[in-house]
Motif scaffolding. Sequence first.
Motif, PDB file in Angstrom:
ATOM      1  N   SER A 166      -2.985  40.067  24.055  1.00  0.00           N
ATOM      2  CA  SER A 166      -2.334  39.359  25.155  1.00  0.00           C
ATOM      3  C   SER A 166      -2.437  40.144  26.452  1.00  0.00           C
ATOM      4  O   SER A 166      -2.776  39.590  27.512  1.00  0.00           O
ATOM      5  CB  SER A 166      -0.860  39.115  24.800  1.00  0.00           C
ATOM      6  N   TYR A 167      -2.161  41.430  26.361  1.00  0.00           N
ATOM      7  CA  TYR A 167      -2.216  42.253  27.573  1.00  0.00           C
ATOM      8  C   TYR A 167      -3.631  42.337  28.127  1.00  0.00           C
ATOM      9  O   TYR A 167      -3.862  42.151  29.333  1.00  0.00           O
ATOM     10  CB  TYR A 167      -1.690  43.655  27.279  1.00  0.00           C
ATOM     11  N   LEU A 168      -4.605  42.601  27.258  1.00  0.00           N
ATOM     12  CA  LEU A 168      -5.970  42.792  27.743  1.00  0.00           C
ATOM     13  C   LEU A 168      -6.599  41.496  28.237  1.00  0.00           C
ATOM     14  O   LEU A 168      -7.402  41.506  29.178  1.00  0.00           O
ATOM     15  CB  LEU A 168      -6.821  43.433  26.651  1.00  0.00           C
ATOM     16  N   ARG A 169      -6.233  40.378  27.629  1.00  0.00           N
ATOM     17  CA  ARG A 169      -6.738  39.106  28.141  1.00  0.00           C
ATOM     18  C   ARG A 169      -6.156  38.813  29.528  1.00  0.00           C
ATOM     19  O   ARG A 169      -6.843  38.306  30.415  1.00  0.00           O
ATOM     20  CB  ARG A 169      -6.419  37.975  27.169  1.00  0.00           C
ATOM     21  N   ALA A 170      -4.887  39.130  29.712  1.00  0.00           N
ATOM     22  CA  ALA A 170      -4.262  38.923  31.019  1.00  0.00           C
ATOM     23  C   ALA A 170      -4.851  39.870  32.058  1.00  0.00           C
ATOM     24  O   ALA A 170      -5.050  39.490  33.223  1.00  0.00           O
ATOM     25  CB  ALA A 170      -2.759  39.131  30.909  1.00  0.00           C
TER      26      ALA A 170
ATOM     27  N   ALA B 266      -5.690  53.669  36.907  1.00  0.00           N
ATOM     28  CA  ALA B 266      -4.946  53.340  38.122  1.00  0.00           C
ATOM     29  C   ALA B 266      -4.003  52.150  37.936  1.00  0.00           C
ATOM     30  O   ALA B 266      -3.034  52.014  38.682  1.00  0.00           O
ATOM     31  CB  ALA B 266      -5.915  53.064  39.260  1.00  0.00           C
ATOM     32  N   VAL B 267      -4.288  51.293  36.927  1.00  0.00           N
ATOM     33  CA  VAL B 267      -3.467  50.086  36.775  1.00  0.00           C
ATOM     34  C   VAL B 267      -2.377  50.243  35.716  1.00  0.00           C
ATOM     35  O   VAL B 267      -1.503  49.382  35.599  1.00  0.00           O
ATOM     36  CB  VAL B 267      -4.337  48.861  36.412  1.00  0.00           C
ATOM     37  N   ARG B 268      -2.408  51.310  34.938  1.00  0.00           N
ATOM     38  CA  ARG B 268      -1.454  51.456  33.835  1.00  0.00           C
ATOM     39  C   ARG B 268      -0.005  51.480  34.318  1.00  0.00           C
ATOM     40  O   ARG B 268       0.849  50.789  33.778  1.00  0.00           O
ATOM     41  CB  ARG B 268      -1.746  52.721  33.033  1.00  0.00           C
ATOM     42  N   GLU B 269       0.273  52.289  35.305  1.00  0.00           N
ATOM     43  CA  GLU B 269       1.645  52.424  35.764  1.00  0.00           C
ATOM     44  C   GLU B 269       2.168  51.107  36.334  1.00  0.00           C
ATOM     45  O   GLU B 269       3.317  50.723  36.093  1.00  0.00           O
ATOM     46  CB  GLU B 269       1.751  53.529  36.816  1.00  0.00           C
ATOM     47  N   GLY B 270       1.320  50.406  37.075  1.00  0.00           N
ATOM     48  CA  GLY B 270       1.732  49.135  37.654  1.00  0.00           C
ATOM     49  C   GLY B 270       1.993  48.066  36.610  1.00  0.00           C
ATOM     50  O   GLY B 270       2.777  47.138  36.852  1.00  0.00           O
ATOM     51  N   ASP B 271       1.361  48.191  35.453  1.00  0.00           N
ATOM     52  CA  ASP B 271       1.518  47.198  34.383  1.00  0.00           C
ATOM     53  C   ASP B 271       2.662  47.527  33.422  1.00  0.00           C
ATOM     54  O   ASP B 271       2.931  46.750  32.503  1.00  0.00           O
ATOM     55  CB  ASP B 271       0.219  47.092  33.569  1.00  0.00           C
ATOM     56  N   LYS B 272       3.289  48.660  33.614  1.00  0.00           N
ATOM     57  CA  LYS B 272       4.248  49.164  32.627  1.00  0.00           C
ATOM     58  C   LYS B 272       5.346  48.165  32.300  1.00  0.00           C
ATOM     59  O   LYS B 272       5.588  47.848  31.132  1.00  0.00           O
ATOM     60  CB  LYS B 272       4.859  50.485  33.106  1.00  0.00           C
ATOM     61  N   MET B 273       6.033  47.652  33.306  1.00  0.00           N
ATOM     62  CA  MET B 273       7.164  46.763  33.038  1.00  0.00           C
ATOM     63  C   MET B 273       6.707  45.452  32.417  1.00  0.00           C
ATOM     64  O   MET B 273       7.396  44.889  31.561  1.00  0.00           O
ATOM     65  CB  MET B 273       7.950  46.495  34.322  1.00  0.00           C
ATOM     66  N   MET B 274       5.535  44.948  32.826  1.00  0.00           N
ATOM     67  CA  MET B 274       5.013  43.718  32.245  1.00  0.00           C
ATOM     68  C   MET B 274       4.799  43.895  30.739  1.00  0.00           C
ATOM     69  O   MET B 274       5.191  43.042  29.931  1.00  0.00           O
ATOM     70  CB  MET B 274       3.691  43.334  32.914  1.00  0.00           C
ATOM     71  N   VAL B 275       4.180  45.004  30.353  1.00  0.00           N
ATOM     72  CA  VAL B 275       3.902  45.246  28.942  1.00  0.00           C
ATOM     73  C   VAL B 275       5.185  45.527  28.171  1.00  0.00           C
ATOM     74  O   VAL B 275       5.378  45.012  27.063  1.00  0.00           O
ATOM     75  CB  VAL B 275       2.904  46.418  28.786  1.00  0.00           C
TER      76      VAL B 275
END
Length: 214
Positions: free
Chosen positions: A44-48, A169-178
């Motif tokens: 789900s995460y990687l498709r998004a 670079a995108v990991r931290e920004g995606d943290k709350m979503m995941v």
Amino acid sequence: MMGVNALLDLIGAILPKRRTSDWPSSVEAIRAGAAFLAQGASYSYLRARTLLAGPRLFSDPDFGFALQICKWEAFAVAVQDLILILESELRPSLPADPRLRAAGLATLYREVLASEEMPEHRVGKGWDDVVAGFDARLAVYMEKPPLKPDAISIATALTILQHAPIDDAVREGDKMMVVNNVAFRFIDCQSTLRKKLDLAAFGSELARRMTAPG
């Protein structure tokens, strides 16, 4: 966990079953639940994240192998989180001594891991580092009041972020979503386990194993 097993896990998650009370079925329910969680949350995460590039990336062998690593590492931690969530719910019926609970849960964790095939990237080294990590978690968690599922499942979410084949670079920004997505999946899985397992029987057997001599 992957391939045919993943399909069976999906079917098992959809079809209603009688509540099981025997120990092997309980171990299998935890394994299947963790496998379903890890695979679903990773995909789900990687498709998004990959959007239109997804079809090309998912067919790339290197990306596919990295995704397999992500799913397996997430699986190993998802088993931990499911066990801790079950312990939180069952704690009133378990031994008061945190050392007995920790030892019993550590044994259960090893049994669930042993029920799965060893993933390719772990062949030769096994799960020793992950098992040691769970032992360390147990030493802390069993001394404190039970946590809610959304607090426990953060560990799986962070594992997915750590191993996902994406730009750093995108990991931290995606943290709350995941974190939020994984928490929702765990709460849903907890509900499924309540329907699938006879929790009273499972708790009684777990308590017996925790206090059995030797």
